[in-house]
Each structure stands twice: as C-alpha cells, then as structure tokens.
Design an enzyme around this catalytic site. Structure first.
Site, PDB file in Angstrom:
ATOM      1  N   ASN A 187       3.540 -45.246 -14.394  1.00  0.00           N
ATOM      2  CA  ASN A 187       3.613 -43.730 -14.872  1.00  0.00           C
ATOM      3  C   ASN A 187       2.834 -43.644 -16.274  1.00  0.00           C
ATOM      4  O   ASN A 187       3.233 -44.284 -17.413  1.00  0.00           O
ATOM      5  CB  ASN A 187       4.974 -43.308 -15.233  1.00  0.00           C
ATOM      6  CG  ASN A 187       5.129 -41.744 -15.798  1.00  0.00           C
ATOM      7  OD1 ASN A 187       4.000 -40.973 -16.084  1.00  0.00           O
ATOM      8  ND2 ASN A 187       6.370 -41.573 -16.251  1.00  0.00           N
ATOM      9  N   TRP A 188       1.624 -43.200 -16.110  1.00  0.00           N
ATOM     10  CA  TRP A 188       0.723 -43.467 -17.453  1.00  0.00           C
ATOM     11  C   TRP A 188       0.980 -42.171 -18.757  1.00  0.00           C
ATOM     12  O   TRP A 188       0.522 -42.219 -19.592  1.00  0.00           O
ATOM     13  CB  TRP A 188      -0.802 -43.000 -16.993  1.00  0.00           C
ATOM     14  CG  TRP A 188      -1.208 -44.018 -16.176  1.00  0.00           C
ATOM     15  CD1 TRP A 188      -0.695 -45.335 -15.960  1.00  0.00           C
ATOM     16  CD2 TRP A 188      -2.658 -44.396 -15.707  1.00  0.00           C
ATOM     17  NE1 TRP A 188      -1.337 -46.309 -15.161  1.00  0.00           N
ATOM     18  CE2 TRP A 188      -2.680 -45.606 -15.063  1.00  0.00           C
ATOM     19  CE3 TRP A 188      -3.855 -43.744 -16.006  1.00  0.00           C
ATOM     20  CZ2 TRP A 188      -3.759 -46.351 -14.255  1.00  0.00           C
ATOM     21  CZ3 TRP A 188      -4.599 -44.241 -15.256  1.00  0.00           C
ATOM     22  CH2 TRP A 188      -4.918 -45.594 -14.470  1.00  0.00           C
ATOM     23  N   LYS A 189       1.862 -41.470 -18.094  1.00  0.00           N
ATOM     24  CA  LYS A 189       2.277 -40.256 -18.900  1.00  0.00           C
ATOM     25  C   LYS A 189       1.120 -39.620 -19.523  1.00  0.00           C
ATOM     26  O   LYS A 189       0.017 -39.573 -18.866  1.00  0.00           O
ATOM     27  CB  LYS A 189       3.372 -40.841 -20.197  1.00  0.00           C
ATOM     28  CG  LYS A 189       4.461 -41.519 -19.580  1.00  0.00           C
ATOM     29  CD  LYS A 189       5.468 -41.922 -20.428  1.00  0.00           C
ATOM     30  CE  LYS A 189       6.815 -42.544 -19.654  1.00  0.00           C
ATOM     31  NZ  LYS A 189       7.863 -42.702 -20.460  1.00  0.00           N
ATOM     32  N   GLY A 226       6.611 -47.514 -17.066  1.00  0.00           N
ATOM     33  CA  GLY A 226       5.893 -46.502 -18.270  1.00  0.00           C
ATOM     34  C   GLY A 226       4.590 -47.425 -19.031  1.00  0.00           C
ATOM     35  O   GLY A 226       3.619 -47.719 -18.653  1.00  0.00           O
ATOM     36  N   GLY A 227       5.233 -47.658 -20.315  1.00  0.00           N
ATOM     37  CA  GLY A 227       4.412 -48.357 -21.295  1.00  0.00           C
ATOM     38  C   GLY A 227       3.723 -49.595 -20.630  1.00  0.00           C
ATOM     39  O   GLY A 227       2.343 -49.669 -20.875  1.00  0.00           O
ATOM     40  N   SER A 243      11.746 -49.265 -19.813  1.00  0.00           N
ATOM     41  CA  SER A 243      11.260 -50.526 -20.393  1.00  0.00           C
ATOM     42  C   SER A 243      11.063 -51.710 -19.564  1.00  0.00           C
ATOM     43  O   SER A 243      11.544 -52.946 -19.875  1.00  0.00           O
ATOM     44  CB  SER A 243      12.252 -50.941 -21.414  1.00  0.00           C
ATOM     45  OG  SER A 243      12.206 -49.814 -22.462  1.00  0.00           O
ATOM     46  N   GLY A 278      11.130 -46.160 -22.816  1.00  0.00           N
ATOM     47  CA  GLY A 278      10.227 -46.214 -23.920  1.00  0.00           C
ATOM     48  C   GLY A 278      10.921 -46.723 -25.204  1.00  0.00           C
ATOM     49  O   GLY A 278      10.204 -46.795 -26.376  1.00  0.00           O
ATOM     50  N   GLU A 310      11.444 -36.964 -19.301  1.00  0.00           N
ATOM     51  CA  GLU A 310      10.788 -36.340 -20.115  1.00  0.00           C
ATOM     52  C   GLU A 310      10.611 -34.771 -19.876  1.00  0.00           C
ATOM     53  O   GLU A 310      10.444 -33.743 -20.958  1.00  0.00           O
ATOM     54  CB  GLU A 310       9.349 -36.836 -20.492  1.00  0.00           C
ATOM     55  CG  GLU A 310       9.499 -38.139 -21.444  1.00  0.00           C
ATOM     56  CD  GLU A 310       8.670 -39.289 -21.137  1.00  0.00           C
ATOM     57  OE1 GLU A 310       7.643 -39.238 -20.481  1.00  0.00           O
ATOM     58  OE2 GLU A 310       9.263 -40.417 -21.436  1.00  0.00           O
ATOM     59  N   HIS A 330      11.009 -36.224 -14.156  1.00  0.00           N
ATOM     60  CA  HIS A 330      11.067 -37.163 -14.891  1.00  0.00           C
ATOM     61  C   HIS A 330      11.899 -36.721 -16.224  1.00  0.00           C
ATOM     62  O   HIS A 330      12.013 -35.788 -16.649  1.00  0.00           O
ATOM     63  CB  HIS A 330       9.746 -37.512 -15.415  1.00  0.00           C
ATOM     64  CG  HIS A 330       9.831 -38.851 -16.240  1.00  0.00           C
ATOM     65  ND1 HIS A 330       9.822 -38.586 -17.610  1.00  0.00           N
ATOM     66  CD2 HIS A 330       9.470 -40.053 -15.879  1.00  0.00           C
ATOM     67  CE1 HIS A 330       9.553 -40.104 -18.125  1.00  0.00           C
ATOM     68  NE2 HIS A 330       9.582 -40.741 -17.181  1.00  0.00           N
ATOM     69  N   GLU A 337      16.475 -43.790 -13.914  1.00  0.00           N
ATOM     70  CA  GLU A 337      16.011 -44.068 -15.286  1.00  0.00           C
ATOM     71  C   GLU A 337      16.759 -43.834 -16.260  1.00  0.00           C
ATOM     72  O   GLU A 337      16.888 -42.757 -16.631  1.00  0.00           O
ATOM     73  CB  GLU A 337      14.553 -43.522 -15.567  1.00  0.00           C
ATOM     74  CG  GLU A 337      13.380 -43.953 -14.397  1.00  0.00           C
ATOM     75  CD  GLU A 337      12.152 -43.595 -14.995  1.00  0.00           C
ATOM     76  OE1 GLU A 337      11.488 -44.620 -14.987  1.00  0.00           O
ATOM     77  OE2 GLU A 337      11.601 -42.321 -15.350  1.00  0.00           O
TER      78      GLU A 337
HETATM   79  P1  PGA Z   1       8.953 -47.210 -19.989  1.00  0.00           P
HETATM   80  O1  PGA Z   1       8.895 -45.680 -19.341  1.00  0.00           O
HETATM   81  O2  PGA Z   1       8.705 -48.238 -19.059  1.00  0.00           O
HETATM   82  O3  PGA Z   1       7.843 -46.798 -20.798  1.00  0.00           O
HETATM   83  O4  PGA Z   1      10.157 -47.192 -20.677  1.00  0.00           O
HETATM   84  C1  PGA Z   1       9.620 -45.496 -18.054  1.00  0.00           C
HETATM   85  C2  PGA Z   1       9.326 -44.131 -17.645  1.00  0.00           C
HETATM   86  O5  PGA Z   1       9.454 -43.017 -18.328  1.00  0.00           O
HETATM   87  O6  PGA Z   1       9.013 -43.819 -16.281  1.00  0.00           O
END
Ligand code: PGA
Length: 252
Positions: A9-11, A235-236, A214, A174, A98, A96, A168
C-alpha cells in the site's frame, strides 16, 4: 491450501517517475515468486495506469487504495469499479484505517464499496482493526466482529469468497510497533472462526487473512509462519523495493 499474498500500500507517496521506477524494480525482482505468491501493489490513483503498464510483464497485480460504490455519474472526485477494471486493476482496498479514522468512512459506506467492487469484478481487500484504546479496553474482538460483519453485510458466500481480509491494528500502522506474531495469530484465528459462523467452514478455510501494521523484512517470516496469517499488507516497507522484495521472499 491458501496461497500467500503480499500487497503493498503506497498510500499518498511517489510521483510519476518514482512510481514507475519502484514498479520496475519490483517487476524484475519477483520472477521467482510468480507461481507461489500472490502479489500486488496499490499506488495512488493517478499512477495506477503507468504502474500497471510497468508491471505488465510480471505477475504483480495492481490494486486501488479506494473505490466508490456508484458506477458513474455526478460524483465529483470519485472513481468507479468499472474505471479501475478498465485500466487493469485487480484489487482495491476498502475501509483502510486511514479512510475510517482520518477521512471518516463508516462501516455502511465501506460495505457499499465492497459490494460494488465485487459486482464490478474487482477483488476487495477489506481492512479491519482496533485502535489502541480499544485494545487496551479488551474490545479488539468486538471491533473486529463489527468491521467484518458490517463490511460483508448482505454478501452471499459466493460473493464473499472474492474478499481478502486484512487485519491491521491501528496502533501498529506506521508506528514501528508491530503486533507480535501471537497477538496477530489470535485475531486471525478469531476472524476465521467468525467467518465460519457467518458462512461456513469452507469459506473460512479458503479466505485469505493478511496482517498489516509495521510489517518489515525482519518480522515478515515470523508473522507469516503463523497458521492463520496468509500474507501481509505492507505500507512503509513497500516503498523500498529491496524491503518489499525481501518480504515477498519470506512468503515463498
Ligand atoms: P505500515 O502500513 O506497514 O506502514 O504500518 C500498513 C498499512 O497501513 O496498510
């Protein structure tokens, strides 16, 4: 046997050139995994088409980070399932954290998105998970039950089988604070039993449940070594080709 699934997930990251560069590095590093791991990346909407093009000779799919539930019309700023299909998308994230907690999406809206995505031929990844305060108040199972039941409301077993669930925990996203493999396994096991109650054992056995929060090269193998963790939503670490490739390697 559920095939491992690693999704990135590149956000709201990358730009027109770095998205292609990242996609090309992922494409060239994933040849070995092509038969054994389902792989996808979810770039920002505006780079979906060029990333899909850059990945076209690989077996890495493309997913959207969100979708709208109407097919077309006066919905300024929104993107329909058919538009995503049209440019080569296979997956879309729905709900998601967010979008739930920053943008304010409700379970009802997320359910409409999941339903419309399936009707439009996309494979939704339904994200569920509790806030830190909810975990501390021992409400994890209750929150996850609500997210899964409401997210899948009205879907037959056949339709629901198109869905991947991503657990999640919001406190792990994050933050560098990963759930321990056992904490994640406990919730995945709970979700699988919930799916068996809502549908049947067959669906519960077949549906893939990813962990996200994470996920990194150094914890990927331990997390995916758990019996009910079928892959990772990253994500990251999905923004660094080497890290994402190392996580895919751990899934093989
Ligand atoms: P993260 O994000 O790996 O940076 O914690 C995961 C996500 O939000 O899908």
């Amino acid at each position: 046997m559920r095939k491992p699934f690693v999704a990135g997930n590149w956000k709201m990251n990358t730009n027109s050139s770095s998205s292609i560069e990242l996609a090309e590095r992922i494409a060239s590093g994933t040849m070995e995994a092509s038969g054994s791991v389902t792989m996808t990346v979810c770039p920002p909407f505006v780079y979906l088409q060029s990333v899909a093009q850059a990945l076209s000779t690989s077996s890495v799919g493309v997913g959207a980070q969100d979708v709208y539930y109407e097919a077309k019309g006066a919905f300024t700023g929104e993107i329909s399932p058919s538009m995503l299909k049209d440019i080569g998308c296979t997956y879309c994230l729905c709900g998601h954290s967010e979008r739930r907690h920053v943008i304010g999406e409700t379970d009802e809206l997320i359910n409409k998105k999941v339903t419309a995505a399936i009707a439009g031929g996309l494979l939704p990844i339904l994200c569920v998970g509790e806030l830190l305060a909810e975990r501390e108040a021992s409400q994890t199972n209750g929150v996850v039950t609500r997210h899964v039941k409401n997210g899948l409301a009205g879907l037959s077993a056949e339709k629901a089988s198109a869905v991947t669930i991503a657990y999640e925990p919001v406190w792990a996203i994050g933050t560098g604070l990963t759930a321990t493999p056992q904490q994640a396994q406990d919730v995945h096991d709970f979700i699988r039993k919930l799916l068996a109650q809502m549908y049947d054992d067959k669906l519960a056995e077949e549906i893939r449940i990813l962990y996200g929060g994470s996920a990194k090269p150094n914890n990927a193998a331990d997390l995916m070594g758990q019996p009910d963790i079928d892959g990772l939503l990253v994500g990251g670490a999905s923004l660094k080709a080497d890290d994402f490739l190392a996580i895919i390697q751990a899934a093989m």
